[in-house]
Scaffold this active site. Structure first.
Site, PDB file in Angstrom:
ATOM      1  N   ASP A  75     -71.673  36.182 -20.012  1.00  0.00           N
ATOM      2  CA  ASP A  75     -71.874  36.115 -18.564  1.00  0.00           C
ATOM      3  C   ASP A  75     -72.795  34.931 -18.274  1.00  0.00           C
ATOM      4  OD1 ASP A  75     -72.043  36.837 -15.784  1.00  0.00           O
ATOM      5  OD2 ASP A  75     -71.619  38.905 -16.340  1.00  0.00           O
ATOM      6  N   HIS A 101     -70.471  32.343 -18.193  1.00  0.00           N
ATOM      7  CA  HIS A 101     -69.845  32.112 -16.894  1.00  0.00           C
ATOM      8  C   HIS A 101     -70.555  30.977 -16.154  1.00  0.00           C
ATOM      9  CE1 HIS A 101     -67.251  35.320 -17.646  1.00  0.00           C
ATOM     10  NE2 HIS A 101     -67.902  36.308 -17.088  1.00  0.00           N
TER      11      HIS A 101
END
Length: 516
Positions: free
Chosen positions: A294, A328
């Site tokens: 993430d 991400h």
């Protein structure tokens, strides 16, 4: 060449080697302490271990036979060393060593060291204590229990006996919600050092933490490190891996240092953010390496209730000489930031293979306290980053994230729900092989005040696969696209080059002023 001290304590020190390198130095240097060989350094931020307390040291940095820099320091006093083996820890990876390690921490006198020697220690969540240093020696691995039924729960909110105040222990994505205790927990502790060349392994892949991850079961998933209302805490050298959820979450804390840490998780692991300080004041993050599933770094200050009730921004944050890859976002401000984010400087960093690079995100509803301002990114290199520059005021998170109110392109009333983005600056930044150069999406009723780009150079990947540059409804999937600016009061482009894009370098809609 300047060699500067970042941190010194009784048994370790961290220095910065300023040779112009980002995460890595431009050369491999030999280190000498008081004339004795002390290994090599190939990272700009480097730590030294196995030092003696209350000792004068001179660090000499050499390239070949030439000394290129040096610095002197004196280590601090240490009162006692408490070896966890003396308290009954076995270190075989099977025996439950929680009680032994926790007993050593709780019985350690001020300015003492809890020593965890090489071995594999199976443990449940551990609690920190003020004025203690905990060393994980090289070869020491702490393995977190995988059975959630054995974990204590930290309640999200407890009302005071006289019903005039509340006690917030647990947190989940910006809300005061019950959470399982973290691997390492600090509550109102100060003057703590967690350091060494050892490993904290959350074993997220071996339990059920990563299964049905959006569903609360008992409580929300635990962190690797949770610092709640702490101050003067340093984390140095430790590797964090396979977290059940977010890795490091300082929470309403101040005066923190994170030096030379490594944070690792598989690329497909859910919500394994690397570093998520929330409503914190005064943080130095230097020499960290992130590779996870993430955002590598995400600054926060409460989703709604916490930000609006406590009005505590995340501010005075410095991030330097870090490597972010396979996440991400490389560095993100938001989106849970109802308390605001300000005075942030990220510099001398390298990002590789992240979906987005330097990212700011908010949305209607974050509120008038949710101000993002004075955000500076400088001296950064990005490689194979999808969209390197993103400022998004219509981020479509939360159950209502795709509602008409949040996503409407029509002007909405400016009221207590309306967030504000002030100045976001990108200086001396290079991004190569990107999909889209950048996307800036403000609110029509409150445009982004200023986007500044100076000495910025971008090249597009000829074989890029289309992506959505900003996560908002109506944003198309794009490839080989230049900069897009929508609802921005002022955009400054000085010495900005873009190559390999299809179409214009800059497309504007609702932009007040373009300064070149």
């Amino acid at each position: 060449m300047e060699i500067s001290k970042l941190f010194v304590q009784a048994r370790s020190a961290t220095v910065q080697i300023a040779d112009g390198g980002l995460y890595h130095t431009k050369a491999v240097y030999q280190l000498f302490l008081n004339g004795q060989a002390a290994g090599t350094a190939d990272t700009a931020v480097t730590s030294l271990y196995d030092l003696q307390p209350e000792t004068e040291y001179v660090l000499s940095v050499r390239l070949g036979a030439e000394e290129v820099g040096q610095c002197a320091f004196r280590t601090a006093r240490e009162s006692y060393t408490l070896n966890v083996r003396q308290f009954g820890a076995v270190g075989d990876g099977v025996h439950d060593d929680t009680a032994a390690i926790q007993a050593a921490i709780l019985h350690c006198p001020a300015d003492g060291r809890v020593l965890i020697p090489a071995g594999r220690y199976h443990v449940l969540p551990l609690m920190l204590k003020s004025h203690v240093r905990i060393e994980l020696r090289r070869g020491a691995t702490l393995l977190l229990e995988t059975d959630r039924s054995k974990f204590p729960i930290l309640p999200g909110m407890i009302l005071s006996t006289d019903e005039t105040d509340d006690l917030n222990l647990g947190s989940w994505e910006g809300n005061p919600l019950d959470m399982y205790a973290a691997f390492i927990n600090g509550m109102y502790v100060e003057d703590v050092v967690l350091y060494g060349e050892g490993v904290l392994d959350g074993q997220g892949e071996k339990g059920d933490w990563w299964q049905n991850c959006k569903v609360r079961r008992g409580a929300w998933r635990p962190r690797m490190l949770f610092l709640n209302h702490c101050k003067n805490v340093t984390v140095q050298g430790v590797t964090f891996q396979n977290s059940p959820s977010w890795n490091l979450q300082p929470y309403f804390s101040k005066d923190l240092r994170f030096l030379n840490i490594r944070v690792n998780a598989p690329a497909n692991s859910p919500n394994t953010d690397g570093f998520d300080p929330e409503s914190c004041d005064g943080i130095l993050l230097a020499g960290a390496h992130f590779s996870l599933g993430d955002d590598c770094i995400a600054l926060k200050s409460g989703k709604l209730y916490m930000g609006q009730r406590y009005k505590t921004p995340c501010q005075h944050i410095e991030i330097s000489h870090c490597l972010m890859e396979n996440g991400h976002g490389g560095m993100t401000c938001g989106s849970e930031m109802a308390g605001g984010i300000a005075h942030v400087r990220l510099h001398d960093c390298l990002m590789r293979n992240t979906d987005r690079g330097l990212r700011v995100k908010t949305r209607r509803g974050r509120g008038q306290q949710g101000v993002i301002d004075d955000i500076v990114f400088e001296n950064v290199r990005m490689e194979h980053v999808g969209t390197p520059y993103v400022v998004n005021c219509m981020y479509f998170c939360d159950p209502d994230g795709k509602s008409e109110y949040v996503q409407s392109r029509e002007k909405q009333p400016v009221d207590e729900r309306t967030p504000r983005i002030g100045t976001v600056a990108f200086r001396h930044v290079t991004a190569t092989d990107v999909t889209c150069a950048g996307y800036f999406l403000g609110l029509p009723e409150r445009p982004i005040e200023a986007v500044v780009m100076e000495d910025v150079h971008i090249s597009c990947d000829k074989e890029a696969t289309p992506m959505q540059p900003a996560m908002a409804q109506g944003v198309p999937y794009l490839a080989r696209k230049g900069l897009t600016a929508i609802n921005v009061a002022k955009i400054v482009l000085k010495d900005v080059t873009i190559t390999g894009q299809d179409g214009a370098k800059l497309e504007c809609d609702g932009v007040g002023e373009v300064e070149k």
